[in-house]
Design a protein around this motif. Structure first.
Motif, short mmCIF file in Angstrom:
data_model
loop_
_atom_site.label_atom_id
_atom_site.label_comp_id
_atom_site.label_asym_id
_atom_site.label_seq_id
_atom_site.Cartn_x
_atom_site.Cartn_y
_atom_site.Cartn_z
N LEU A 235 0.85 -1.19 0.00
CA LEU A 235 0.00 0.00 0.00
C LEU A 235 0.89 1.24 0.00
O LEU A 235 1.64 1.48 0.94
CB LEU A 235 -0.91 -0.01 1.23
CG LEU A 235 -1.93 1.14 1.35
CD1 LEU A 235 -2.81 1.21 0.12
CD2 LEU A 235 -2.79 0.94 2.59
N MET A 236 0.83 2.01 -1.09
CA MET A 236 1.64 3.22 -1.22
C MET A 236 0.76 4.44 -0.95
O MET A 236 -0.28 4.62 -1.58
CB MET A 236 2.25 3.32 -2.63
CG MET A 236 3.02 4.62 -2.86
SD MET A 236 3.70 4.73 -4.53
CE MET A 236 5.03 3.53 -4.39
N PHE A 237 1.20 5.27 -0.02
CA PHE A 237 0.43 6.45 0.35
C PHE A 237 0.90 7.67 -0.43
O PHE A 237 2.09 7.83 -0.71
CB PHE A 237 0.55 6.74 1.84
CG PHE A 237 -0.15 5.74 2.71
CD1 PHE A 237 -1.48 5.44 2.49
CD2 PHE A 237 0.51 5.09 3.73
CE1 PHE A 237 -2.14 4.52 3.29
CE2 PHE A 237 -0.13 4.18 4.54
CZ PHE A 237 -1.46 3.89 4.31
N THR A 238 -0.04 8.53 -0.76
CA THR A 238 0.27 9.83 -1.33
C THR A 238 -0.24 10.91 -0.38
O THR A 238 -1.12 10.66 0.44
CB THR A 238 -0.39 10.01 -2.71
OG1 THR A 238 -1.81 9.81 -2.58
CG2 THR A 238 0.16 9.00 -3.70
N VAL A 239 0.31 12.10 -0.49
CA VAL A 239 -0.10 13.19 0.39
C VAL A 239 -1.56 13.57 0.12
O VAL A 239 -2.33 13.85 1.02
CB VAL A 239 0.82 14.41 0.20
CG1 VAL A 239 0.33 15.59 1.04
CG2 VAL A 239 2.25 14.05 0.58
N GLY A 240 -1.96 13.56 -1.13
CA GLY A 240 -3.34 13.84 -1.52
C GLY A 240 -3.68 13.01 -2.74
O GLY A 240 -2.97 12.06 -3.07
N ALA A 241 -4.76 13.36 -3.40
CA ALA A 241 -5.14 12.64 -4.61
C ALA A 241 -4.14 12.93 -5.73
O ALA A 241 -3.60 14.04 -5.82
CB ALA A 241 -6.55 13.04 -5.04
N LEU A 242 -3.89 11.93 -6.58
CA LEU A 242 -3.00 12.14 -7.71
C LEU A 242 -3.60 13.17 -8.66
O LEU A 242 -4.81 13.25 -8.84
CB LEU A 242 -2.79 10.82 -8.46
CG LEU A 242 -2.12 9.69 -7.67
CD1 LEU A 242 -2.07 8.43 -8.50
CD2 LEU A 242 -0.73 10.10 -7.23
N HIS A 243 -2.74 13.97 -9.26
CA HIS A 243 -3.21 15.01 -10.17
C HIS A 243 -2.15 15.27 -11.23
O HIS A 243 -1.04 14.72 -11.18
CB HIS A 243 -3.52 16.30 -9.40
CG HIS A 243 -2.35 16.81 -8.61
ND1 HIS A 243 -1.32 17.52 -9.17
CD2 HIS A 243 -2.04 16.69 -7.29
CE1 HIS A 243 -0.43 17.83 -8.26
NE2 HIS A 243 -0.84 17.33 -7.10
N GLN A 244 -2.50 16.09 -12.21
CA GLN A 244 -1.60 16.37 -13.31
C GLN A 244 -1.02 17.78 -13.25
O GLN A 244 -0.45 18.26 -14.23
CB GLN A 244 -2.35 16.20 -14.64
CG GLN A 244 -2.94 14.81 -14.82
CD GLN A 244 -3.65 14.66 -16.14
OE1 GLN A 244 -3.08 14.89 -17.20
NE2 GLN A 244 -4.92 14.27 -16.09
N ALA A 245 -1.13 18.43 -12.11
CA ALA A 245 -0.65 19.81 -11.98
C ALA A 245 0.84 19.83 -11.65
O ALA A 245 1.25 20.26 -10.57
CB ALA A 245 -1.45 20.55 -10.92
N ASP A 246 1.66 19.34 -12.58
CA ASP A 246 3.10 19.39 -12.38
C ASP A 246 3.65 20.69 -12.98
O ASP A 246 2.92 21.45 -13.62
CB ASP A 246 3.77 18.16 -13.00
CG ASP A 246 3.44 18.01 -14.48
OD1 ASP A 246 2.89 18.97 -15.08
OD2 ASP A 246 3.73 16.95 -15.05
N PRO A 247 4.93 21.00 -12.77
CA PRO A 247 5.49 22.25 -13.30
C PRO A 247 5.29 22.43 -14.80
O PRO A 247 5.01 23.54 -15.27
CB PRO A 247 6.97 22.15 -12.93
CG PRO A 247 6.99 21.30 -11.70
CD PRO A 247 5.90 20.29 -11.91
N ALA A 248 5.41 21.34 -15.56
CA ALA A 248 5.23 21.45 -17.01
C ALA A 248 3.80 21.85 -17.35
O ALA A 248 3.57 22.70 -18.23
CB ALA A 248 5.60 20.13 -17.68
N ALA A 249 2.82 21.23 -16.67
CA ALA A 249 1.42 21.56 -16.93
C ALA A 249 1.11 23.00 -16.55
O ALA A 249 0.35 23.70 -17.24
CB ALA A 249 0.51 20.60 -16.17
N LEU A 250 1.70 23.47 -15.45
CA LEU A 250 1.48 24.85 -15.04
C LEU A 250 2.08 25.84 -16.04
O LEU A 250 1.50 26.89 -16.31
CB LEU A 250 2.07 25.08 -13.64
CG LEU A 250 1.39 24.30 -12.50
CD1 LEU A 250 2.12 24.56 -11.18
CD2 LEU A 250 -0.07 24.69 -12.38
N ARG A 251 3.24 25.49 -16.59
CA ARG A 251 3.84 26.37 -17.60
C ARG A 251 2.97 26.45 -18.84
O ARG A 251 2.77 27.52 -19.42
CB ARG A 251 5.24 25.86 -17.96
CG ARG A 251 6.30 26.16 -16.91
CD ARG A 251 7.69 25.95 -17.47
NE ARG A 251 7.91 24.56 -17.85
CZ ARG A 251 8.40 23.63 -17.03
NH1 ARG A 251 8.72 23.96 -15.78
NH2 ARG A 251 8.59 22.40 -17.44
#
Length: 343
Positions: A235-251
């Motif tokens: 079981l791998m935990f993440t801080v929150g839900a997975l999302h696509q808001a990475d630096p490249a997407a923000l740029r």
């Protein structure tokens, strides 16, 4: 998050695959299974991109339930049984009654962004393809997201544990009601049935006995119902839900919206209107309250930009559109391409 070497699968499963290199366990092909919910499927897409898997090596499927009429009350039973009931009972009865059962609407987005057509998932078909390509392409990475995909992805791993590595994303571990907790403890939901389960950390610990559910469950049943305080190794935990808001997407978003937002008078107020939840039902009173609040701050704003989500009730959107359509300071996004169009 491009390496799975630290992940440990339950006994009897294949070793954690490699995402790079030319070893026997190197991943060259992946299968994504969604449910038609963009919110859930976007987590699946985010994981694929984080792992660095090219889109031309992906095959996408969906698991969808029948919708409309009595089908809307059958969401608690397994998907396979639901489809059988719909085929043998619901549809024939609807035809005899002279009515048609409406098909469940599957919105665009999610996996649809990766493929123009998303076929229904067939576990045996996916397993056959994984076996056929194993010698040439190595193991197949199967990433499934959403509650409805659990039975399908678990069956894939059961049928071909030596040819696939199954990651289950977005299992709703956080349960509020006693009935839902029992559903979570159903064998279909056991993390041991997958090679890896990815879930937000807060969802797991709030579903334990110390997470505030003791009063909802009799003490004699707590040991059987609640998950262990020490989570399983797969079981791998993440801080929150997975999302696509990475630096490249923000740029990219900055580039797309820069010219649209630059001419707007500052200060700019952005208002994103979401949808109802169990604890917050969106009624006309809430829309009226939002309108009043916006009027109270309009004088101090240069301009206001309003957007709705796919879950925003139409009655809420209509109230806001009626109040602010044509207002010189208010811009309402039509949820299409970047545009300062006033709706």
């Amino acid at each position: 998050m491009g390496d799975l070497s630290g992940c440990r699968s339950p006994r009897g499963a294949m070793e954690a695959p490699e995402l790079a290199g030319g070893g026997a366990n190197a991943i060259r092909r992946a299968v994504l299974i969604g449910t038609g919910s963009p919110g859930s499927e976007n987590q699946c897409v985010a994981l694929v991109r984080a792992l660095g898997i090219a889109s031309d090596n992906l095959t996408v499927y969906r698991v969808t339930r029948p919708g409309g009429g009595i089908n809307d009350w059958l969401g608690v039973i397994p998907v396979s049984l639901h489809k059988l009931i719909d085929k043998l009972l619901v549809r024939p009865f609807s035809r005899r009654a002279g009515t048609n059962t409406p098909q469940k609407h599957v919105p665009n987005g999610g996996l649809a962004a990766l493929s123009p057509s998303v076929p229904e998932a067939d576990a045996k078909e996916i397993v056959a393809a994984a076996r056929d390509t194993f010698d040439k392409e190595g193991p197949t990475l199967v990433i499934a997201c959403g509650q409805e995909t659990i039975s399908c992805s678990a069956l894939i791993r059961k049928l071909a544990p030596d040819c696939v590595f199954v990651i289950q994303v977005d299992i709703m571990l956080k349960m509020r009601l006693f009935f839902e907790i029992i559903r979570m403890r159903h064998p279909r939901f056991r993390p041991e049935r997958f090679d890896l389960v990815v879930a937000p950390r807060h969802d797991y610990y709030t579903s334990t006995a110390k997470g505030g559910h003791q009063q909802e469950v009799p003490s004699l049943l707590q040991r059987w119902i609640f998950p262990r305080e020490q989570p399983p190794k797969n079981l791998m935990f993440t801080v929150g839900a997975l999302h696509q808001a990475d630096p490249a997407a923000l740029r990219l978003a900055h580039i797309a919206w820069r010219d649209e937002l630059a001419p707007l008078t500052k200060p700019l107020l952005i208002v994103n209107v979401g949808g109802p939840t169990k604890k917050c039902t969106y009624g006309a009173d809430l829309a009226t309250q939002l309108v009043t609040s916006l009027y109270n701050v309009l004088d101090s704003c240069g301009s206001v930009r309003i957007s709705f989500s796919r879950k925003t009730p139409q009655k809420i959107a209509d109230v806001i559109l009626q109040e602010f359509a044509g207002h010189p300071k208010v811009y309402i996004w039509d949820n299409q391409v970047p545009s300062n169009k006033r709706c």
